[in-house]
Design a protein around this motif. Structure first.
Motif, PDB file in Angstrom:
ATOM      1  N   ASP A  23       0.690  -1.206   0.132  1.00  0.00           N
ATOM      2  CA  ASP A  23       0.116   0.123   0.012  1.00  0.00           C
ATOM      3  C   ASP A  23       1.059   1.297  -0.011  1.00  0.00           C
ATOM      4  O   ASP A  23       0.936   2.102   0.865  1.00  0.00           O
ATOM      5  N   PRO A  24       1.470   1.586  -1.196  1.00  0.00           N
ATOM      6  CA  PRO A  24       2.514   2.730  -0.920  1.00  0.00           C
ATOM      7  C   PRO A  24       1.776   3.748  -1.362  1.00  0.00           C
ATOM      8  O   PRO A  24       0.666   3.958  -1.627  1.00  0.00           O
ATOM      9  N   SER A  25       2.571   4.920  -1.166  1.00  0.00           N
ATOM     10  CA  SER A  25       2.071   6.411  -1.507  1.00  0.00           C
ATOM     11  C   SER A  25       3.033   7.117  -2.408  1.00  0.00           C
ATOM     12  O   SER A  25       3.910   7.567  -2.190  1.00  0.00           O
ATOM     13  N   PRO A  26       2.575   6.798  -3.882  1.00  0.00           N
ATOM     14  CA  PRO A  26       3.680   7.027  -4.805  1.00  0.00           C
ATOM     15  C   PRO A  26       3.934   8.694  -4.659  1.00  0.00           C
ATOM     16  O   PRO A  26       5.333   8.881  -4.990  1.00  0.00           O
ATOM     17  N   SER A  27       2.973   9.498  -4.754  1.00  0.00           N
ATOM     18  CA  SER A  27       3.361  11.171  -4.356  1.00  0.00           C
ATOM     19  C   SER A  27       4.444  11.119  -3.498  1.00  0.00           C
ATOM     20  O   SER A  27       5.456  11.965  -3.527  1.00  0.00           O
ATOM     21  N   ALA A  28       4.136  10.658  -2.190  1.00  0.00           N
ATOM     22  CA  ALA A  28       4.950  10.826  -0.925  1.00  0.00           C
ATOM     23  C   ALA A  28       6.292  10.346  -1.534  1.00  0.00           C
ATOM     24  O   ALA A  28       7.377  10.820  -0.747  1.00  0.00           O
ATOM     25  N   GLY A  55      14.497   1.579  -6.200  1.00  0.00           N
ATOM     26  CA  GLY A  55      13.607   0.737  -6.843  1.00  0.00           C
ATOM     27  C   GLY A  55      12.357   1.418  -7.016  1.00  0.00           C
ATOM     28  O   GLY A  55      11.043   0.617  -7.200  1.00  0.00           O
ATOM     29  N   LEU A  56      11.997   2.795  -7.494  1.00  0.00           N
ATOM     30  CA  LEU A  56      10.938   3.177  -7.408  1.00  0.00           C
ATOM     31  C   LEU A  56      10.128   2.956  -8.783  1.00  0.00           C
ATOM     32  O   LEU A  56       8.985   2.906  -8.791  1.00  0.00           O
ATOM     33  N   ASN A  57      11.042   2.443  -9.768  1.00  0.00           N
ATOM     34  CA  ASN A  57      10.232   1.913 -11.097  1.00  0.00           C
ATOM     35  C   ASN A  57       9.591   0.709 -10.715  1.00  0.00           C
ATOM     36  O   ASN A  57       8.441   0.597 -11.010  1.00  0.00           O
ATOM     37  N   LEU A 101       6.331   1.863  -8.253  1.00  0.00           N
ATOM     38  CA  LEU A 101       5.383   2.574  -8.657  1.00  0.00           C
ATOM     39  C   LEU A 101       4.436   1.786  -9.795  1.00  0.00           C
ATOM     40  O   LEU A 101       3.309   1.804 -10.155  1.00  0.00           O
ATOM     41  N   GLY A 102       5.317   0.740 -10.557  1.00  0.00           N
ATOM     42  CA  GLY A 102       4.862   0.297 -11.642  1.00  0.00           C
ATOM     43  C   GLY A 102       3.952  -1.125 -11.001  1.00  0.00           C
ATOM     44  O   GLY A 102       2.996  -1.726 -11.681  1.00  0.00           O
ATOM     45  N   PRO A 157       0.277   5.419 -13.498  1.00  0.00           N
ATOM     46  CA  PRO A 157       0.064   6.801 -14.144  1.00  0.00           C
ATOM     47  C   PRO A 157       1.250   7.623 -13.861  1.00  0.00           C
ATOM     48  O   PRO A 157       1.720   8.506 -14.822  1.00  0.00           O
ATOM     49  N   LEU A 158       1.498   7.646 -12.579  1.00  0.00           N
ATOM     50  CA  LEU A 158       2.813   8.611 -12.244  1.00  0.00           C
ATOM     51  C   LEU A 158       4.118   8.225 -12.987  1.00  0.00           C
ATOM     52  O   LEU A 158       4.715   8.959 -13.203  1.00  0.00           O
ATOM     53  N   LEU A 159       4.187   6.810 -12.768  1.00  0.00           N
ATOM     54  CA  LEU A 159       5.384   6.483 -13.262  1.00  0.00           C
ATOM     55  C   LEU A 159       5.464   6.638 -14.977  1.00  0.00           C
ATOM     56  O   LEU A 159       6.542   7.105 -15.579  1.00  0.00           O
TER      57      LEU A 159
END
Length: 738
Positions: A511-516, A677-679, A682-683, A692-694
């Protein structure tokens, strides 16, 4: 007839009263403050003692005994034990000395001294002194003086620095000053505007010379031209007959230069300042004992021994100026140049400083200073008076200046400014000087002039320079507690703000928070950049006067700049570790291996080092701390806008993409995001906002961390080279000779 005649005079000046004999008063009461002042004033009128401060003369005054001696009285004979030093208040005395070519006779009068051997603790008189008329004398007993000077190092040093006369012990030798001949010196600036017009004069060793004139007269320009700091465009400067500009390297250790700005760090103690200066300036191979001896001698010569442990910033204005002179005195220079040394000092402090300069000149050194204060002139041997735009209006003794201008020193500026043009004043002096013996065209004819030998005078090498400078920078940082607290405390405060700003668990894969996550990574990168930049911005611009002077004596720019990095890099490493550790412990960063966090630390450190190098470059380019402060937001805003965090690089305008490439923050942001490992997060994470953010960020986090490292390291190197180049350019007037 015995020269001790008549009669009771054979008992010496302290004998009982008798016809024509000497008369002593016996024991005297301690003088009151009025009598003390009168005695000090009398001693101060003696040319031999004119370089001593009021404090030191007041120490000697109670020991003086007033005596009288009648005509024919022999005070002492050549070869007798040196028992007393005498100061003449009234009457005349003959001093006789046997030389190979016969007896040399010298007539002395009020304010003259004899028995000078006592001042240097000489064992015997080197002349015979006989009263020619009724004498009133003040006697100083050698035994009492010896006891006093044993417990008073400053007094002992001051007495030994007095100008040696004919009665000084044979082993006492004056320092050898430099004979300076100046011919047709001229200088232009800008579009050919001439600020110095064909100035010619000569200065002899042991002279104290003042360059005087109103604002815009070119005093500092002339002084800097003489010292080689800003060489003249026209004319020649000869040191002992040698063209100075062509041999400045050889003369580097023979001159001392004290600019208007302090050339010492206020955070260090006086003795630490001198010890660092000794390590940097004294020849390579100088033993620690010899360095300590040079430091002690410099403090003794300037009456600073009792203030050795005091911080420079806590000293008075006059003491700080003396400390700057002490730094220059370490290498025992033969010539001193001082720019407005009494500026900003109260009259008493200024007078004390001038007497110290008088003492340096009396020891044989050549001393040249600039001043606009008429109170400074009486103690000088020679004045060089400049009219506006650098026209030479007069060269000569202070008394001769009064005759030339037909006004007192206090009114000289008024007449220079109001009566005639600067060129007319120069013409008038030229007409007068043509009728007088001109010394500035004289050259030594007995031998071919050569620069001084430089065996063993090379400064320490660049690696040792860097080590000494790094140690000094660390010492400065440790002693500046407020700065140290800000350096160490600000990263802690910023990371605590991030802890308060972001919720924990932003990197939870389920349950990540992509923008954060994007913002956490970015603000970590920006934090490293910001601290590196702010640490470097004030490093050079606040001490450029010190750098310019140290560059002039052989300190290299490369070691100087690298010494800043050597001290601040560990602080930035600690900052990087603190930020990452606190954010991980507070669950604002994900759990990962030690290797991952090591890579994150290196990335953040390289980001901070690139920013530090940029800060050093900016600090070298600006003219002062105010400009550096203004530059801070100008350097930070582009990093925020073009780093690719707020607006991803793939969706930037074409020009924006181009601007983003030289942004250190962009590469730190991408390197940190790749390693975290943000790719993947997020993906493939559990948040529907991730894909969508990625898509907007595209390949931002796809490049390997080594690419970010290479670019950041390259930026740091380029900025450091730029800082060295800018410093070298700003020091160029001196550097071209060093």
């Amino acid at each position: 007839m015995d020269r001790r005649e008549p009669t009771a005079a054979t008992a010496g000046p302290g004998a009982e009263a008798g016809d024509g004999g000497a008369q002593g008063p016996g024991l005297e009461a301690e003088p009151d403050w009025r009598e003390l002042g009168r005695r000090v004033a009398l001693m101060r009128s003696a040319p031999l003692l004119r370089g001593m401060s009021w404090e030191l003369l007041a120490t000697l005054a109670p020991m003086l005994r007033r005596e009288t001696a009648g005509p024919g009285t022999v005070l002492y004979r050549e070869g007798e034990p040196a028992a007393c030093f005498y100061l003449i208040e009234a009457g005349r005395l003959l001093r006789l000395r046997d030389e190979e070519d016969g007896t040399q006779t010298e007539e002395l009068g009020p304010a003259d001294t004899c028995g000078d051997a006592v001042l240097w603790a000489g064992p015997r008189y080197r002349a015979t002194a006989r009263a020619e008329t009724q004498l009133t004398l003040w006697a100083l007993d050698a035994g009492e003086l010896g006891t006093l000077r044993e417990g008073h190092p400053a007094l002992d040093a001051a007495l030994r620095a007095c100008r040696p006369g004919s009665e000084a012990p044979a082993e006492v030798k004056r320092e050898h000053g430099v004979r300076i001949h100046v011919r047709g010196l001229g200088k232009s600036v800008g579009d050919g505007n001439k600020i110095l017009h064909s100035v010619s004069f000569s200065v002899e060793p042991g002279e104290l010379v003042a360059i005087v004139g109103g604002s815009g007269a070119g005093k500092s320009t002339l002084l800097d031209a003489l010292a080689g700091v800003r060489p003249a465009d026209e004319g020649t400067v000869l040191f002992d007959g040698v063209p100075y500009y062509e041999h400045l390297e050889e003369y580097r250790s023979t001159l001392g230069y004290v600019p208007q700005d302090d050339i010492i760090h206020p955070e260090l103690s006086l003795i630490a300042t001198l010890r660092y200066a000794a390590r940097l300036r004294l020849p390579d191979g100088t033993s620690p004992g010899a360095r300590e001896s040079a430091v002690a001698d410099a403090m003794d010569a300037l009456d600073l021994t009792q203030r050795a442990e005091l911080r420079i910033g806590s000293l008075s204005g006059g003491q700080r100026k003396r400390a700057s002179i002490a730094v220059e005195l370490l290498t025992k220079p033969q010539v001193f140049f001082l720019d407005e040394p009494t500026s900003g000092l109260d009259p008493a402090t200024a007078a004390e400083l001038l007497r110290l300069l008088r003492r340096l000149a009396d020891s044989g050194r050549t001393v040249i200073l600039t001043t606009h204060s008429m109170q400074d002139l009486g103690i000088c041997d020679k004045l060089i008076v400049l009219a506006r735009d650098g026209h030479c209006a007069f060269v000569g003794a202070p008394e001769a200046a009064v005759d030339h201008f037909q006004v007192g020193h206090d009114e000289m500026y008024e007449r220079l400014a109001g009566e005639a043009t600067p060129a007319e004043w120069a013409r008038r002096f030229s007409e007068v000087s043509e009728q007088l013996p001109v010394s500035h065209d004289a050259q030594p004819a007995a031998r071919t002039p050569r620069p001084p030998r430089q065996s063993g005078t090379h400064p320490i090498g660049p690696l040792r320079q860097c080590a000494v400078l790094s140690r000094r920078n660390l010492d400065i940082l440790i002693h500046n507690r407020l700065t140290l607290a800000i350096l160490l405390g600000s990263p802690v405060l910023v990371v605590l703000m991030l802890v308060v700003l972001f919720k924990p668990g932003a990197f939870d894969f389920a349950d990540p928070s992509p923008s954060a996550t994007i913002m956490i990574v970015y603000w970590i990168a920006f934090g490293g950049f910001f601290f590196g930049l702010t640490y470097g911005l004030l490093q050079i611009c606040t001490e450029f006067a010190i750098l310019r002077r140290e560059r002039f004596v052989g300190i290299r720019i490369g070691p100087y700049v690298l010494s800043k990095v050597a001290v601040l890099a560990p602080v930035l490493l600690a900052m990087s570790v603190i930020m990452l550790v606190v954010l991980r412990l507070s669950d604002r960063l994900p759990e990962a291996s030690l290797g991952t966090y090591a890579v994150l630390t290196v990335t953040l450190l390289l980001d901070a080092l690139a920013a530090l190098a940029l800060g050093l470059l900016t600090s070298a380019a600006v003219t002062g701390p105010a400009q550096a402060t203004i530059a801070l937001p100008l350097l930070c805003f582009p990093q925020v806008l073009f780093s690719g965090a707020i607006l991803p690089v793939p969706i930037m305008a074409t020009i924006g993409k181009a601007v983003s490439y030289p942004m250190a923050d962009r590469w730190a942001f991408e390197g940190l995001g790749h390693e975290l490992g943000l790719n993947h997060l997020l993906g493939e994470g559990g948040s529907p906002l991730g894909p969508p953010l990625l898509a907007e960020y595209g390949d931002t986090f796809s490049r390997g961390t080594w690419i970010a490292w290479t670019i950041l390291a390259g930026m740091a190197l380029v900025f450091l080279i730029g800082a060295v180049a800018v410093c070298a350019r700003k020091c160029r007037p001196a550097a071209q000779f060093v």
